[in-house]
Write a protein that holds these residues in place. Structure first.
Motif, PDB file in Angstrom:
ATOM      1  N   LEU A  18      23.186  27.230  44.696  1.00 24.26           N
ATOM      2  CA  LEU A  18      24.422  26.464  44.821  1.00 24.26           C
ATOM      3  C   LEU A  18      24.484  25.420  43.723  1.00 24.26           C
ATOM      4  O   LEU A  18      23.470  24.860  43.315  1.00 24.26           O
ATOM      5  CB  LEU A  18      24.496  25.776  46.191  1.00 24.26           C
ATOM      6  N   ALA A  23      30.883  24.796  44.473  1.00 21.15           N
ATOM      7  CA  ALA A  23      30.788  24.302  45.846  1.00 21.15           C
ATOM      8  C   ALA A  23      31.928  24.795  46.722  1.00 21.15           C
ATOM      9  O   ALA A  23      31.754  25.022  47.917  1.00 21.15           O
ATOM     10  CB  ALA A  23      30.754  22.774  45.849  1.00 21.15           C
ATOM     11  N   ARG A 117      19.823  24.530  46.265  1.00 20.50           N
ATOM     12  CA  ARG A 117      20.820  23.740  45.547  1.00 20.50           C
ATOM     13  C   ARG A 117      20.263  23.378  44.170  1.00 20.50           C
ATOM     14  O   ARG A 117      19.189  22.788  44.063  1.00 20.50           O
ATOM     15  CB  ARG A 117      21.166  22.469  46.329  1.00 20.50           C
TER      16      ARG A 117
END
Length: 284
Positions: A18, A23, A117
């Motif tokens: 991510l 997002a 992330r």
């Protein structure tokens, strides 16, 4: 993670990275009945805020821990449809959440998905900082304009503050006001005030509903172009308008840059947005 494949579907192991740039883009996740899909996160998730759009009871198993989500559908997701799974993270890092679009594939199932992330680059952090600084600068300018108006008291204060010049103030009124919206709010009179550096609307509003009402937000726009006009303040002398009572709501703007007698639209909303007053067209 070893699972049999009773319907001939191939189990896949995936990694999903991510970033701030992606997002808002849902991540497609392939699920199927009789198969477990396990999501593993490198950051703690907000367990209480996870939502699964499963209004039809399509999932037989749905379990959440601080770093995992385990699910198993009870039936196939119809072709062309999807189920949204939103997973917010528990920390303050970006992105704050990830959205999965759960679908059914004829031959593939995502059995294990490791979600990480990506660290933000220096450029991304600087861009975000620039946006925050720009927003703060705009708020500072708005606050300064409000301070100037608060300091102006009577004609002398307006002159000292530079809000009243040789052009004076043009005042007008709208006799017939067409009102829409909801919440049993009726505009009885509308007065307009226009100077070189500022403009204002004074709307006399009658509350015909059963509960009190207080405007918290005003939206003013030009009807022809739908261009929004920046609002500086929404004021009333009374704390709220009680049922069967009438009060004046004053909406202040900066320098009027729209043509005189242009058609404008005004909307007043309370803090919840449940009761609003819309005046779709009037000349100012």
């Amino acid at each position: 993670m070893a699972q049999d494949a009773p319907h001939g579907r191939e189990l896949k192991r995936r990694r999903v990275a991510l970033s701030v740039a992606t997002a808002d883009k849902p991540v497609e996740l392939r699920v199927a009945p009789d198969y477990l899909t396990v999501l593993e996160f490198d950051s703690p998730v907000d367990r209480d805020s996870i939502t699964l759009g499963d209004s039809e009871g399509r999932f037989a198993l749905f379990e959440v821990t601080n770093r995992t989500v385990v699910l198993r559908p009870a039936m196939e997701v119809a072709s062309g449809q999807s189920v949204a799974l939103t997973v917010p993270f528990a920390d303050s890092l970006a992105p704050p959440r990830v959205v999965f679009s759960l679908v059914t594939h004829a031959s593939v199932v995502d059995g294990q998905v490791m979600v990480s992330r990506l660290p933000r680059t220096a450029e991304a952090v600087q861009a975000e900082l620039d946006e925050v600084r720009a927003a703060c600068a705009a708020k500072d300018a708005e606050l300064e304009a409000l301070r100037v108006r608060s300091a102006a008291s009577g004609p002398a204060g307006l002159i000292f503050a530079g809000l009243l010049d040789s052009m004076g103030v043009q005042a007008g009124s709208v006799d017939t006001v067409d009102a829409r919206g909801n919440g049993h709010l009726v505009p009885e009179r509308l007065a307009t005030y226009r100077a070189t550096a500022w403009a204002a609307l004074a709307v006399s509003v009658r509350n015909t509903g059963s509960g009190p009402w207080k405007p918290a937000e005003a939206r003013l726009s030009i009807v022809e172009s739908d261009e929004r006009i920046r609002i500086l303040a929404v004021r009333m002398q009374e704390p709220r308008i009680e049922p069967a009572k009438t009060a004046v709501v004053v909406v202040e703007t900066g320098a009027p840059d729209w043509p005189e007698r242009a058609a404008l639209r005004l909307e007043l909303r309370d803090s919840e947005g449940s009761r609003r007053l819309l005046i779709p067209r009037f000349a100012f």
